[in-house]
Design an enzyme around this catalytic site. Structure first.
Site, PDB file in Angstrom:
ATOM      1  N   HIS A  83      11.042 -11.798  55.345  1.00  0.00           N
ATOM      2  CA  HIS A  83      10.399 -12.574  56.407  1.00  0.00           C
ATOM      3  C   HIS A  83       9.027 -12.003  56.694  1.00  0.00           C
ATOM      4  O   HIS A  83       8.850 -10.788  56.767  1.00  0.00           O
ATOM      5  CB  HIS A  83      11.248 -12.548  57.682  1.00  0.00           C
ATOM      6  CG  HIS A  83      10.867 -13.641  58.644  1.00  0.00           C
ATOM      7  ND1 HIS A  83      11.354 -14.923  58.550  1.00  0.00           N
ATOM      8  CD2 HIS A  83      10.027 -13.633  59.699  1.00  0.00           C
ATOM      9  CE1 HIS A  83      10.835 -15.663  59.513  1.00  0.00           C
ATOM     10  NE2 HIS A  83      10.025 -14.913  60.224  1.00  0.00           N
ATOM     11  N   ASP A 162      15.786 -19.793  69.972  1.00  0.00           N
ATOM     12  CA  ASP A 162      14.512 -19.501  69.306  1.00  0.00           C
ATOM     13  C   ASP A 162      13.802 -20.787  68.884  1.00  0.00           C
ATOM     14  O   ASP A 162      12.577 -20.857  68.914  1.00  0.00           O
ATOM     15  CB  ASP A 162      14.707 -18.577  68.103  1.00  0.00           C
ATOM     16  CG  ASP A 162      13.372 -18.261  67.440  1.00  0.00           C
ATOM     17  OD1 ASP A 162      12.539 -17.606  68.098  1.00  0.00           O
ATOM     18  OD2 ASP A 162      13.132 -18.701  66.311  1.00  0.00           O
ATOM     19  N   ARG A 169       6.156 -21.182  72.497  1.00  0.00           N
ATOM     20  CA  ARG A 169       5.164 -20.111  72.309  1.00  0.00           C
ATOM     21  C   ARG A 169       3.970 -20.609  71.507  1.00  0.00           C
ATOM     22  O   ARG A 169       2.826 -20.221  71.745  1.00  0.00           O
ATOM     23  CB  ARG A 169       5.809 -18.909  71.599  1.00  0.00           C
ATOM     24  CG  ARG A 169       6.766 -18.144  72.496  1.00  0.00           C
ATOM     25  CD  ARG A 169       7.606 -17.179  71.702  1.00  0.00           C
ATOM     26  NE  ARG A 169       6.816 -16.228  70.965  1.00  0.00           N
ATOM     27  CZ  ARG A 169       7.140 -15.736  69.765  1.00  0.00           C
ATOM     28  NH1 ARG A 169       8.266 -16.102  69.173  1.00  0.00           N
ATOM     29  NH2 ARG A 169       6.366 -14.892  69.154  1.00  0.00           N
ATOM     30  N   SER A 184      12.475 -12.904  68.124  1.00  0.00           N
ATOM     31  CA  SER A 184      12.474 -14.193  67.427  1.00  0.00           C
ATOM     32  C   SER A 184      12.893 -13.999  65.964  1.00  0.00           C
ATOM     33  O   SER A 184      13.803 -14.667  65.455  1.00  0.00           O
ATOM     34  CB  SER A 184      11.067 -14.801  67.497  1.00  0.00           C
ATOM     35  OG  SER A 184      10.914 -15.842  66.567  1.00  0.00           O
ATOM     36  N   LYS A 188      17.100 -14.459  64.251  1.00  0.00           N
ATOM     37  CA  LYS A 188      17.362 -15.415  63.153  1.00  0.00           C
ATOM     38  C   LYS A 188      17.905 -14.687  61.929  1.00  0.00           C
ATOM     39  O   LYS A 188      18.877 -15.105  61.310  1.00  0.00           O
ATOM     40  CB  LYS A 188      16.074 -16.153  62.776  1.00  0.00           C
ATOM     41  CG  LYS A 188      15.704 -17.225  63.775  1.00  0.00           C
ATOM     42  CD  LYS A 188      14.416 -17.903  63.412  1.00  0.00           C
ATOM     43  CE  LYS A 188      13.226 -16.995  63.550  1.00  0.00           C
ATOM     44  NZ  LYS A 188      11.946 -17.603  63.795  1.00  0.00           N
TER      45      LYS A 188
END
Ligand code: URA
Length: 435
Positions: A83, A162, A169, A184, A188
């Site tokens: 990520h 989220d 956001r 966040s 996930k």
């Protein structure tokens, strides 16, 4: 019984929130009982006053508790994901996931849409006609077992808190916050059912963390949360002070990724970073050394095995293979302009936030929740940091669908370039590995 008002006030005044308070706020917001304006206020208060390590852990846990934890125990093999904290031209996931799968790692990848000035893997994938990023958990697991990778958007039931907070956001200027980014991303990733995770934590003008010291703090928080949950996690601090590769946009980044997978690209930064991060996924999953893992990744490019995996994944997820194999068939942008250098010298810096915002202006990102993105618009970076230019040289090609917006994007691109008389020092793409 808690009150949203009291929780906001406490955070505004710099006090720590308890696990129960955070769970209450996050759950009630996810169920629609706390309105966006109160959630925005708590986000902004958090942005300014921060959170302790305990609060970050509680917030991550509270977010996870709003959704399911995917059980991938029925899918054989090591499962790993990567990520990125978000960048401009960051198409690494599109290349890395099929390469890792070709090397035997199962990659269940859940990605996001564009956020602020940054692009999102899901928006890029959805530029492929027919490509589905939403699917049932059963189909998700089937594709993962059969193909070795699956690339999806967050499903309704994976950290629903989220999904809402991320979108909020994006439009309330509350992205660049270490506690909010950590919770966040980690909520996930920890819900995905993976064994290992590689984090690409960006710093520089195109990242949410402008300074490498802040990126290091973020990386350490994320690695810490991941390890507390028993996962193997490594973070890399990588340079985002210029766009990655040559393409910024949605479809054009898909095309650049295809070129890298086919071994046809000269985008050295994209190739280098993809190899490092894919090798790390292999290392965390199998224990194979990083050097030998990198050789395997090289082989997966030269043999075409990674590209084949990409095609298999596109087919499994409903994408139009003909267009992927022949990108020239894709619709073209209507308004194409060149951004030209106004002075001579070396490109010494590029305000990458400005380039990202120029792409948003073209329609490649969102100005407000729910906006549709335009897949064909984008920017091709012909000149990057270190290149020598003469006044009048083309710096970038800007593709839009609305003349006024394209013109305004060109102005923004031109003002994002900085020139110097001397050649700037070579940039280091991968600054640090944190495990
Ligand atoms: N990516 C995420 O998933 N969340 C963030 O907050 C930033 C980048």
């Amino acid at each position: 019984m808690f009150s949203a008002y009291e929780i906001i006030r406490k955070k505004r005044d710099g006090s720590s929130l308890s696990s129960e308070e955070l769970e209450y706020f996050v759950k009630e917001y996810a169920s629609g009982n706390i309105p966006d304006y109160q959630a925005s206020s708590l986000l902004m208060a958090t942005f300014f006053t921060g959170m302790s390590d305990e609060e970050i852990l509680y917030l991550t846990k509270a977010m996870m508790s709003t959704g399911i934890i995917v059980d991938l125990s029925g899918v054989p093999g090591p499962k790993a994901d990567k990520h990125s904290t978000g960048g401009v031209g960051d198409k690494i996931s599109l290349i890395l996931a099929p390469l890792a799968a070709a090397c035997g790692v199962k990659v269940p990848m859940v990605s996001g849409r564009g956020l602020g000035h940054t692009g999102g893997t899901v928006d890029k994938l959805e530029s492929i006609p027919g490509f589905r990023t939403q699917m049932s958990i059963d189909e998700y697991k089937q594709i993962l077992s059969r193909v070795g990778l699956v690339m999806s958007a967050q499903s309704e039931d994976l950290v629903p808190a989220d999904r809402k907070l991320y979108a909020l956001r994006d439009v309330t200027a509350t992205v660049e916050s270490i506690p909010l980014i950590t919770s966040s991303i980690m909520s996930k990733k920890l819900s995905e059912g993976i064994d290992a995770l590689v984090l690409d934590v960006k710093f520089g003008s195109g990242a949410f963390m402008k300074k490498s010291a802040d990126a290091r703090r973020l990386a350490k928080k994320m690695v810490g949360v991941g390890k507390l949950y028993g996962k193997k996690v490594t973070a890399y601090l990588t340079d985002m002070s210029q766009p990655l590769g040559r393409e910024v946009g949605n479809w054009n980044e898909i095309v650049e990724s295809i070129r890298v997978l086919r071994g046809e690209s000269d985008a050295q930064d994209v190739i280098e970073l993809t190899k490092r991060l894919t090798a790390e996924m292999i290392y965390l999953s199998t224990g194979e050394s990083l050097t030998s893992a990198e050789k395997e990744v090289d082989k997966a490019i030269t043999s075409g095995a990674g590209y084949e995996k990409f095609l298999e994944m596109v087919t499994a997820q409903g994408g139009d293979l003909k267009v992927v194999e022949n990108p020239d068939r894709y619709p073209k942008a209507r308004s194409i302009l060149e951004a030209k250098a106004v002075e001579s010298g070396y490109v010494s810096a590029i305000d990458t936030f400005g380039i990202g915002m120029a792409n948003v202006k073209l329609g490649g990102g969102r100005a407000k929740v729910g906006d549709k993105v335009d897949p064909v618009v984008g920017i091709t970076m012909l000149k990057k940091v270190g290149d020598k230019v003469s006044a009048g040289d083309v710096l970038t090609v800007v593709r839009g669908n609305d003349d006024a917006k394209t013109k305004s994007a060109v102005e923004q691109v031109v003002s994002s370039y900085v020139f110097s008389a001397n050649k700037p020092a070579e940039r280091i793409l991968v600054k640090e590995r944190i495990s």
